[in-house]
Design an enzyme around this catalytic site. Sequence first.
Site, PDB file in Angstrom:
ATOM      1  N   TYR A 108       0.827  -1.218   0.000  1.00 57.52           N
ATOM      2  CA  TYR A 108       0.000   0.000   0.000  1.00 57.52           C
ATOM      3  C   TYR A 108       0.862   1.269   0.000  1.00 57.52           C
ATOM      4  O   TYR A 108       0.394   2.315   0.445  1.00 57.52           O
ATOM      5  CB  TYR A 108      -0.922   0.001   1.221  1.00 57.52           C
ATOM      6  CG  TYR A 108      -2.167  -0.869   1.065  1.00 57.52           C
ATOM      7  CD1 TYR A 108      -3.104  -0.618   0.058  1.00 57.52           C
ATOM      8  CD2 TYR A 108      -2.435  -1.923   1.934  1.00 57.52           C
ATOM      9  CE1 TYR A 108      -4.253  -1.392  -0.075  1.00 57.52           C
ATOM     10  CE2 TYR A 108      -3.584  -2.702   1.806  1.00 57.52           C
ATOM     11  CZ  TYR A 108      -4.487  -2.428   0.801  1.00 57.52           C
ATOM     12  OH  TYR A 108      -5.631  -3.186   0.677  1.00 57.52           O
ATOM     13  N   ARG A 159     -18.605  -5.935  -1.101  1.00 55.90           N
ATOM     14  CA  ARG A 159     -18.441  -4.995   0.016  1.00 55.90           C
ATOM     15  C   ARG A 159     -19.762  -4.659   0.691  1.00 55.90           C
ATOM     16  O   ARG A 159     -19.807  -4.420   1.903  1.00 55.90           O
ATOM     17  CB  ARG A 159     -17.722  -3.741  -0.481  1.00 55.90           C
ATOM     18  CG  ARG A 159     -16.214  -4.018  -0.679  1.00 55.90           C
ATOM     19  CD  ARG A 159     -15.573  -2.990  -1.513  1.00 55.90           C
ATOM     20  NE  ARG A 159     -14.113  -3.027  -1.459  1.00 55.90           N
ATOM     21  CZ  ARG A 159     -13.332  -2.389  -2.313  1.00 55.90           C
ATOM     22  NH1 ARG A 159     -13.870  -1.654  -3.281  1.00 55.90           N
ATOM     23  NH2 ARG A 159     -12.025  -2.464  -2.205  1.00 55.90           N
ATOM     24  N   HIS A 162     -10.078  -6.360  -1.732  1.00 55.60           N
ATOM     25  CA  HIS A 162      -9.247  -5.414  -2.478  1.00 55.60           C
ATOM     26  C   HIS A 162      -9.180  -5.861  -3.930  1.00 55.60           C
ATOM     27  O   HIS A 162      -9.205  -7.058  -4.214  1.00 55.60           O
ATOM     28  CB  HIS A 162      -7.824  -5.372  -1.910  1.00 55.60           C
ATOM     29  CG  HIS A 162      -6.859  -4.643  -2.804  1.00 55.60           C
ATOM     30  ND1 HIS A 162      -6.739  -3.273  -2.784  1.00 55.60           N
ATOM     31  CD2 HIS A 162      -6.035  -5.093  -3.793  1.00 55.60           C
ATOM     32  CE1 HIS A 162      -5.855  -2.910  -3.720  1.00 55.60           C
ATOM     33  NE2 HIS A 162      -5.414  -3.997  -4.332  1.00 55.60           N
ATOM     34  N   GLU A 204       0.959  -5.453  -8.187  1.00 60.76           N
ATOM     35  CA  GLU A 204       0.356  -6.183  -7.063  1.00 60.76           C
ATOM     36  C   GLU A 204       0.484  -7.695  -7.240  1.00 60.76           C
ATOM     37  O   GLU A 204       0.758  -8.416  -6.266  1.00 60.76           O
ATOM     38  CB  GLU A 204      -1.108  -5.761  -6.907  1.00 60.76           C
ATOM     39  CG  GLU A 204      -1.219  -4.308  -6.466  1.00 60.76           C
ATOM     40  CD  GLU A 204      -2.643  -3.815  -6.273  1.00 60.76           C
ATOM     41  OE1 GLU A 204      -2.799  -2.684  -5.772  1.00 60.76           O
ATOM     42  OE2 GLU A 204      -3.596  -4.554  -6.618  1.00 60.76           O
ATOM     43  N   ARG A 211     -13.742  -5.026  -9.883  1.00 61.67           N
ATOM     44  CA  ARG A 211     -14.136  -3.831  -9.128  1.00 61.67           C
ATOM     45  C   ARG A 211     -15.666  -3.695  -9.091  1.00 61.67           C
ATOM     46  O   ARG A 211     -16.232  -3.245  -8.098  1.00 61.67           O
ATOM     47  CB  ARG A 211     -13.472  -2.584  -9.716  1.00 61.67           C
ATOM     48  CG  ARG A 211     -11.955  -2.615  -9.490  1.00 61.67           C
ATOM     49  CD  ARG A 211     -11.238  -1.444 -10.106  1.00 61.67           C
ATOM     50  NE  ARG A 211     -11.484  -0.198  -9.398  1.00 61.67           N
ATOM     51  CZ  ARG A 211     -10.904   0.143  -8.251  1.00 61.67           C
ATOM     52  NH1 ARG A 211     -10.054  -0.677  -7.670  1.00 61.67           N
ATOM     53  NH2 ARG A 211     -11.165   1.298  -7.692  1.00 61.67           N
ATOM     54  N   ASN A 219     -13.373  -3.338   4.643  1.00 65.56           N
ATOM     55  CA  ASN A 219     -14.260  -3.452   3.475  1.00 65.56           C
ATOM     56  C   ASN A 219     -14.130  -4.766   2.705  1.00 65.56           C
ATOM     57  O   ASN A 219     -14.431  -4.832   1.517  1.00 65.56           O
ATOM     58  CB  ASN A 219     -14.081  -2.232   2.553  1.00 65.56           C
ATOM     59  CG  ASN A 219     -12.688  -2.132   1.975  1.00 65.56           C
ATOM     60  OD1 ASN A 219     -11.802  -2.901   2.348  1.00 65.56           O
ATOM     61  ND2 ASN A 219     -12.482  -1.208   1.055  1.00 65.56           N
ATOM     62  N   THR A 265     -15.639   1.314  -2.703  1.00 64.55           N
ATOM     63  CA  THR A 265     -14.707   1.146  -1.577  1.00 64.55           C
ATOM     64  C   THR A 265     -15.434   1.240  -0.242  1.00 64.55           C
ATOM     65  O   THR A 265     -15.170   0.468   0.674  1.00 64.55           O
ATOM     66  CB  THR A 265     -13.610   2.235  -1.644  1.00 64.55           C
ATOM     67  OG1 THR A 265     -12.988   2.163  -2.927  1.00 64.55           O
ATOM     68  CG2 THR A 265     -12.561   2.040  -0.563  1.00 64.55           C
ATOM     69  N   PHE A 314      -5.148   7.580   6.897  1.00 63.48           N
ATOM     70  CA  PHE A 314      -5.636   6.246   7.248  1.00 63.48           C
ATOM     71  C   PHE A 314      -4.577   5.160   7.076  1.00 63.48           C
ATOM     72  O   PHE A 314      -4.866   3.979   7.284  1.00 63.48           O
ATOM     73  CB  PHE A 314      -6.879   5.900   6.410  1.00 63.48           C
ATOM     74  CG  PHE A 314      -6.661   5.892   4.914  1.00 63.48           C
ATOM     75  CD1 PHE A 314      -6.118   4.781   4.269  1.00 63.48           C
ATOM     76  CD2 PHE A 314      -7.006   6.994   4.152  1.00 63.48           C
ATOM     77  CE1 PHE A 314      -5.921   4.767   2.898  1.00 63.48           C
ATOM     78  CE2 PHE A 314      -6.813   6.990   2.771  1.00 63.48           C
ATOM     79  CZ  PHE A 314      -6.265   5.875   2.150  1.00 63.48           C
TER      80      PHE A 314
HETATM   81  P1  CMP Z   1      -8.442  -0.955  -0.978  1.00 57.55           P
HETATM   82  O1  CMP Z   1      -9.216  -1.178  -2.214  1.00 57.55           O
HETATM   83  O2  CMP Z   1      -7.749  -2.111  -0.376  1.00 57.55           O
HETATM   84  O3  CMP Z   1      -7.357   0.194  -1.237  1.00 57.55           O
HETATM   85  C1  CMP Z   1      -6.868   1.028  -0.220  1.00 57.55           C
HETATM   86  C2  CMP Z   1      -7.642   0.867   1.058  1.00 57.55           C
HETATM   87  O4  CMP Z   1      -7.508   1.915   1.966  1.00 57.55           O
HETATM   88  C3  CMP Z   1      -9.115   0.833   0.732  1.00 57.55           C
HETATM   89  O5  CMP Z   1      -9.434  -0.385   0.105  1.00 57.55           O
HETATM   90  C4  CMP Z   1      -9.732   1.054   2.090  1.00 57.55           C
HETATM   91  O6  CMP Z   1      -9.878  -0.149   2.818  1.00 57.55           O
HETATM   92  C5  CMP Z   1      -8.680   1.923   2.749  1.00 57.55           C
HETATM   93  N1  CMP Z   1      -9.177   3.293   2.844  1.00 57.55           N
HETATM   94  C6  CMP Z   1      -9.387   4.148   1.856  1.00 57.55           C
HETATM   95  N2  CMP Z   1      -9.850   5.310   2.329  1.00 57.55           N
HETATM   96  C7  CMP Z   1      -9.936   5.161   3.664  1.00 57.55           C
HETATM   97  C8  CMP Z   1     -10.356   6.004   4.713  1.00 57.55           C
HETATM   98  N3  CMP Z   1     -10.783   7.243   4.471  1.00 57.55           N
HETATM   99  N4  CMP Z   1     -10.318   5.514   5.966  1.00 57.55           N
HETATM  100  C9  CMP Z   1      -9.867   4.255   6.207  1.00 57.55           C
HETATM  101  N5  CMP Z   1      -9.454   3.404   5.245  1.00 57.55           N
HETATM  102  C10 CMP Z   1      -9.498   3.860   3.983  1.00 57.55           C
END
Ligand code: CMP
Length: 139
Positions: free
Chosen positions: A51, A104, A117, A128, A87, A114, A93, A59
Amino acid sequence: MPIERTFAIIKPDAVAAGNAGQILAMIETAGFKILAMRKHQLSRAEAEGFYAVHKGKGFFAELVDFMTEGPVVLLALERENAIAKWREVMGATNPDKAEAGTVRKLYGTNIGRNASHGSDAPETAAFELSWFFRGSEMI
Ligand code: CMP
């Protein structure tokens, strides 16, 4: 539409809740071939590197804590238009904003926890996939 590969994670919340099997069924029902799959406990270094694009965001620490709190399922997936399709199957998300019937919406709790990914572009998918799988493992 070209055959494409994408990378997916069934996140710690979904694995701990016993929802991995239901999510794998959704993946196969949506026409994905599972090229590689591994249950894995992420180290902090693996999660931080994976990440890295989010480093510096508010976050980030919460995200790394969550992704390392328990085992995940790592997946290399293939089908036509795989990146966009996965997606679509995952939904937005933020589970609150996700369409009914998506991973989700069904299994996520909030924007952090959530359930899943998915890669967001071909370059990200290549990075990735290579972060977790060798080419010879994707069959
Ligand atoms: P993902 O698709 O795994 O990609 C990045 C991750 O960061 C996203 O899913 C969320 O789980 C997390 N994420 C993104 N925005 C936020 C936020 N505002 N607060 C907490 N987690 C976040």
